[in-house]
Design an enzyme around this catalytic site. Structure first.
Site, PDB file in Angstrom:
ATOM      1  N   GLY A 262       0.836  -1.194   0.000  1.00 24.38           N
ATOM      2  CA  GLY A 262       0.000   0.000   0.000  1.00 24.38           C
ATOM      3  C   GLY A 262       0.864   1.235   0.000  1.00 24.38           C
ATOM      4  O   GLY A 262       2.093   1.169  -0.012  1.00 24.38           O
ATOM      5  N   ARG A 263       0.159   2.344   0.013  1.00 20.32           N
ATOM      6  CA  ARG A 263       0.865   3.619   0.000  1.00 20.32           C
ATOM      7  C   ARG A 263       0.567   4.324   1.316  1.00 20.32           C
ATOM      8  O   ARG A 263      -0.588   4.503   1.683  1.00 20.32           O
ATOM      9  CB  ARG A 263       0.377   4.458  -1.166  1.00 20.32           C
ATOM     10  CG  ARG A 263       0.916   5.880  -1.220  1.00 20.32           C
ATOM     11  CD  ARG A 263       0.350   6.585  -2.417  1.00 20.32           C
ATOM     12  NE  ARG A 263       1.024   6.120  -3.633  1.00 20.32           N
ATOM     13  CZ  ARG A 263       2.071   6.732  -4.161  1.00 20.32           C
ATOM     14  NH1 ARG A 263       2.545   7.820  -3.621  1.00 20.32           N
ATOM     15  NH2 ARG A 263       2.629   6.273  -5.243  1.00 20.32           N
ATOM     16  N   GLY A 264       1.611   4.674   2.027  1.00 19.39           N
ATOM     17  CA  GLY A 264       1.430   5.407   3.279  1.00 19.39           C
ATOM     18  C   GLY A 264       1.571   6.896   3.025  1.00 19.39           C
ATOM     19  O   GLY A 264       1.763   7.325   1.883  1.00 19.39           O
ATOM     20  N   ASN A 265       1.480   7.671   4.081  1.00 15.36           N
ATOM     21  CA  ASN A 265       1.619   9.120   3.960  1.00 15.36           C
ATOM     22  C   ASN A 265       2.994   9.517   3.448  1.00 15.36           C
ATOM     23  O   ASN A 265       3.158  10.523   2.785  1.00 15.36           O
ATOM     24  CB  ASN A 265       1.439   9.781   5.331  1.00 15.36           C
ATOM     25  CG  ASN A 265      -0.019   9.976   5.640  1.00 15.36           C
ATOM     26  OD1 ASN A 265      -0.816  10.153   4.726  1.00 15.36           O
ATOM     27  ND2 ASN A 265      -0.367   9.929   6.910  1.00 15.36           N
ATOM     28  N   PHE A 266       3.982   8.700   3.798  1.00 10.40           N
ATOM     29  CA  PHE A 266       5.359   9.125   3.523  1.00 10.40           C
ATOM     30  C   PHE A 266       6.051   8.289   2.458  1.00 10.40           C
ATOM     31  O   PHE A 266       7.187   8.534   2.114  1.00 10.40           O
ATOM     32  CB  PHE A 266       6.178   9.087   4.821  1.00 10.40           C
ATOM     33  CG  PHE A 266       5.482   9.794   5.938  1.00 10.40           C
ATOM     34  CD1 PHE A 266       5.231  11.149   5.860  1.00 10.40           C
ATOM     35  CD2 PHE A 266       5.050   9.098   7.048  1.00 10.40           C
ATOM     36  CE1 PHE A 266       4.562  11.803   6.880  1.00 10.40           C
ATOM     37  CE2 PHE A 266       4.378   9.751   8.077  1.00 10.40           C
ATOM     38  CZ  PHE A 266       4.126  11.104   7.989  1.00 10.40           C
ATOM     39  N   GLY A 267       5.379   7.273   1.977  1.00  8.62           N
ATOM     40  CA  GLY A 267       5.997   6.438   0.954  1.00  8.62           C
ATOM     41  C   GLY A 267       5.288   5.102   0.834  1.00  8.62           C
ATOM     42  O   GLY A 267       4.241   4.887   1.440  1.00  8.62           O
ATOM     43  N   GLU A 268       5.903   4.213   0.022  1.00 11.77           N
ATOM     44  CA  GLU A 268       5.284   2.906  -0.218  1.00 11.77           C
ATOM     45  C   GLU A 268       5.532   1.979   0.968  1.00 11.77           C
ATOM     46  O   GLU A 268       6.516   2.128   1.690  1.00 11.77           O
ATOM     47  CB  GLU A 268       5.917   2.251  -1.458  1.00 11.77           C
ATOM     48  CG  GLU A 268       6.000   3.150  -2.674  1.00 11.77           C
ATOM     49  CD  GLU A 268       4.640   3.318  -3.338  1.00 11.77           C
ATOM     50  OE1 GLU A 268       3.874   2.351  -3.343  1.00 11.77           O
ATOM     51  OE2 GLU A 268       4.356   4.422  -3.832  1.00 11.77           O
ATOM     52  N   VAL A 269       4.627   1.007   1.117  1.00 15.09           N
ATOM     53  CA  VAL A 269       4.823  -0.020   2.140  1.00 15.09           C
ATOM     54  C   VAL A 269       4.870  -1.370   1.417  1.00 15.09           C
ATOM     55  O   VAL A 269       4.053  -1.638   0.537  1.00 15.09           O
ATOM     56  CB  VAL A 269       3.671  -0.002   3.175  1.00 15.09           C
ATOM     57  CG1 VAL A 269       3.907  -1.043   4.251  1.00 15.09           C
ATOM     58  CG2 VAL A 269       3.531   1.384   3.797  1.00 15.09           C
ATOM     59  N   ASP A 375      -3.466   9.932  16.094  1.00 18.63           N
ATOM     60  CA  ASP A 375      -4.043   9.574  14.793  1.00 18.63           C
ATOM     61  C   ASP A 375      -4.663   8.179  14.869  1.00 18.63           C
ATOM     62  O   ASP A 375      -4.452   7.344  13.991  1.00 18.63           O
ATOM     63  CB  ASP A 375      -2.956   9.645  13.712  1.00 18.63           C
ATOM     64  CG  ASP A 375      -3.556   9.665  12.313  1.00 18.63           C
ATOM     65  OD1 ASP A 375      -4.793   9.781  12.194  1.00 18.63           O
ATOM     66  OD2 ASP A 375      -2.782   9.551  11.335  1.00 18.63           O
TER      67      ASP A 375
HETATM   68  P1  ADP Z   1       1.720   5.677   6.673  1.00 24.76           P
HETATM   69  O1  ADP Z   1       1.665   5.666   8.140  1.00 24.76           O
HETATM   70  O2  ADP Z   1       3.071   5.997   6.132  1.00 24.76           O
HETATM   71  O3  ADP Z   1       0.639   6.499   6.062  1.00 24.76           O
HETATM   72  P2  ADP Z   1       0.478   3.143   6.713  1.00 24.76           P
HETATM   73  O4  ADP Z   1       0.990   2.624   7.983  1.00 24.76           O
HETATM   74  O5  ADP Z   1      -0.885   3.727   6.695  1.00 24.76           O
HETATM   75  O6  ADP Z   1       1.495   4.185   6.159  1.00 24.76           O
HETATM   76  O7  ADP Z   1       0.567   1.976   5.644  1.00 24.76           O
HETATM   77  C1  ADP Z   1      -0.096   1.991   4.386  1.00 24.76           C
HETATM   78  C2  ADP Z   1      -0.660   0.615   4.094  1.00 24.76           C
HETATM   79  O8  ADP Z   1       0.392  -0.367   4.087  1.00 24.76           O
HETATM   80  C3  ADP Z   1      -1.644   0.151   5.161  1.00 24.76           C
HETATM   81  O9  ADP Z   1      -2.924   0.563   4.853  1.00 24.76           O
HETATM   82  C4  ADP Z   1      -1.490  -1.361   5.113  1.00 24.76           C
HETATM   83  O10 ADP Z   1      -2.303  -1.891   4.101  1.00 24.76           O
HETATM   84  C5  ADP Z   1      -0.053  -1.570   4.707  1.00 24.76           C
HETATM   85  N1  ADP Z   1       0.791  -1.818   5.903  1.00 24.76           N
HETATM   86  C6  ADP Z   1       1.437  -0.923   6.671  1.00 24.76           C
HETATM   87  N2  ADP Z   1       2.126  -1.509   7.661  1.00 24.76           N
HETATM   88  C7  ADP Z   1       1.924  -2.838   7.526  1.00 24.76           C
HETATM   89  C8  ADP Z   1       2.367  -4.005   8.253  1.00 24.76           C
HETATM   90  N3  ADP Z   1       3.162  -3.889   9.336  1.00 24.76           N
HETATM   91  N4  ADP Z   1       1.952  -5.216   7.853  1.00 24.76           N
HETATM   92  C9  ADP Z   1       1.138  -5.327   6.774  1.00 24.76           C
HETATM   93  N5  ADP Z   1       0.686  -4.279   6.042  1.00 24.76           N
HETATM   94  C10 ADP Z   1       1.069  -3.046   6.396  1.00 24.76           C
END
Ligand code: ADP
Length: 545
Positions: A262-269, A375
């Site tokens: 997925g995509r987080g606030n700061f980059g890809e996960v 948050d």
């Molecule tokens: P950010 O905090 O940078 O915005 P997130 O933590 O929301 O990023 O992560 C984005 C997406 O990545 C989540 O919605 C989830 O689907 C996936 N993800 C993040 N951390 C994990 C993890 N530890 N295990 C599995 N999936 C994860």
């Protein structure tokens, strides 16, 4: 099945303990020496595993002193580094240093290898903690969840320390009845003044093992004879290995990114593997989105705070861009996505309560540590196997000094989740987290609906200020009492909102007492008869629900 401790000499593992032959001569002598010095360890089930491991001279029930500490593996473990040692369930090891909280330095008594092992994978030999049926850190709600797994037959059971009686235990047994379907019954195991235990006063036992053995042969008034111990879930790992406990900067080439999650606030996960073997989630930090220092601050907070309901941080790669933050992998992704997808939609009411309980429990930990999350939302809760829920992104939290944290002007908040005093005055506190928890509850019970549907952020701020609160949903089933809890989380006065301690106990104790077996298809249409476990149902003299 359980072993009778009073006839411990007959146990095969005791016989193995007698002599070591066929090893190299030095080791053979050393091991046999250990055994000579080691009087039979008689477990004291009233002491915790950690207490026993940490005691240099373990007092036994007969007041003998055990000079060495032999531990037995409760799970398999595969070494991850040069400094740790592999073992199989049932292997025996001598502890030579337990000064590190998580990693014990041991000699493996079969292979002779010396090195570190994770302390939560082993238990003192012959202790109650080493029994397959003993679950040391499991609450009533967690016991329900574990036992109700489909693969467990009627009569599957576990014993756990009682949450209410410090010297007592609870026996949890999976049962089935025509009217209720599968459910779990919990029996109090009470201690006797002179040692020993009983469920029913007319049957007393010297040890928990004897009690379990007896009820495995005959139900004696329990709902079912005890059939097999509940399978134990793997314990939590907090580090990638003993070498990474304090030094958790790892070489980037040890991480393989396998799939984008997925995509987080700061980059890809990403989903990935460390050294091609350990599953991890890797958060990458897009260049220029946040300072390295701020990112590492999040990492440091996550590393420091450990709780089974918080996602564990394993390591970082911060020497070059993009920075990686390496976390425990949660196989089902964010709670928000999960609730909206097919699998999440099959969650039943008890599962939703279980998630609410787990999130409250993780937040209760932050509450005791005086940390605020800022948050808390379904998008920041991750789901793993068996609907395990863990809070992530608590790195935005800050250690607070006077119960309150004021962010810098210009910070952006997720308005629909944020308490009015935090939006208007920037007053974040654990009580503003409680507000967000109330919103998260609404997301949960509406299977991921956006809060305040149809309203824009600005409108939400204005209306909430005027006293507007989200109404009880008509589209999904939500008991009045849980809606009242949500309203209490949204009390205008932060001090009137409940604590996370209260919320944990509330959801821990919340029990579906419907007469007819629960069917999820009814969740959205027919209100169920629900209640709390305040009454004892006297089916058996010591049984409680
Ligand atoms: P950010 O905090 O940078 O915005 P997130 O933590 O929301 O990023 O992560 C984005 C997406 O990545 C989540 O919605 C989830 O689907 C996936 N993800 C993040 N951390 C994990 C993890 N530890 N295990 C599995 N999936 C994860």
């Amino acid at each position: 099945m359980g072993n009778c401790l009073c006839c411990a000499q007959k146990r095969p593992r005791h016989r193995q303990q007698q002599t070591f032959i066929g090893l190299n001569p030095g080791l053979e002598g050393k091991l046999n020496n250990i055994l000579e010095q080691n009087p039979r360890y008689t477990p004291d089930p009233q002491r915790s595993h950690a207490d026993i491991i940490r005691t240099k001279h373990t007092p036994t029930r007969n007041n003998q002193i055990s000079k060495t500490r032999i531990v037995v593996a409760v799970y398999d473990y595969k070494e991850r580094d040069v400094s740790d040692v592999s073992f199989k369930k049932g292997d025996r090891m001598e502890v030579i240093d337990d000064s590190d909280g998580d990693w014990l330095n041991v000699i493996h008594l079969t292979t002779g290898e010396q090195g570190f092992i994770p302390g939560n994978f082993v238990a003192p030999e012959l202790s109650v903690e080493s029994e397959d049926w003993f679950f040391e850190n499991v609450s009533r709600k967690e016991a329900d969840k574990l036992l109700l797994a489909e693969e467990n037959a009627r009569g599957t059971f576990l014993v756990r320390p009682s949450e209410h009686n410090p010297h007592g235990y609870s026996l949890s047994v999976k049962d089935w009845e025509e009217m209720r379907g599968y459910h779990v019954k919990h029996y109090k195991i009470k201690p006797l003044d002179n040692g020993g235990f009983y469920i029913s006063t007319n049957k007393t036992f010297l040890t928990l093992s004897e009690l379990v053995q007896a009820y495995s042969r005959n139900a004696f008034g329990l709902c079912h004879v005890l059939s097999k111990p509940c399978p134990k879930p793997q314990p939590q790992m907090w580090d990638l290995g003993p070498a990474f406990r304090d030094d958790w900067e790892i070489p980037r080439d040890e991480i393989k990114l396998i799939k984008r999650l997925g995509r987080g606030n700061f980059g890809e996960v990403y989903y990935g593997k460390w050294r091609d073997s350990i599953e991890v989630a890797v958060k990458t930090l897009r260049e220029g989105t946040m300072s390295t220092a701020a990112f590492l601050q999040e990492a440091a907070i996550m590393k420091k705070f450990r709780h089974k309901r918080l996602v564990a941080l394993y390591a970082v790669c911060s020497k070059e861009e993009p920075i990686y933050i390496v976390q425990e992998y949660m196989s089902k992704g964010s709670l928000l996505d999960f609730l909206r997808k097919d699998e999440g939609k099959t969650l039943d009411f008890e599962d939703l309560i279980y998630v609410a309980f787990q999130v409250a429990s993780g937040m209760e930990y932050l509450e005791t540590k005086q940390l605020i999350h800022r948050d808390l939302a379904a998008r920041n809760v991750l789901i793993g196997e068996n609907n395990i829920a863990k809070i992530c992104d608590f790195g935005l939290a800050r250690v607070i000094e006077d119960n309150e944290y004021c962010p810098k002007q210009g910070s952006r908040f997720p308005v629909k989740w944020t308490a009015p005093e935090a939006i208007v005055y920037g007053r974040f506190s654990i009580k503003s987290d409680v507000w967000s928890y109330g919103i998260l509850l609404m997301e949960l019970f509406t299977f991921g609906q956006v809060p305040y549907p149809g309203m824009h952020g600005r409108e939400v701020i204005e209306q909430v200020e005027k006293g507007y609160r989200m109404p009880k949903p008509t589209s999904h089933y939500l008991p009045d009492d849980i809606y009242k809890i949500m309203l209490s989380c949204w009390d205008n006065k932060p001090e009137n909102r409940p604590t996370f301690e209260f919320l944990t106990h509330y959801f821990e104790g919340f029990n579906v007492t419907s007469e007819i077996p629960y069917r999820r298809s009814l969740i959205k249409t027919i209100p169920r008869k629900l209640g709390y476990e305040t009454k004892t149902i006297q089916k058996h003299e010591t049984e409680y629900f």
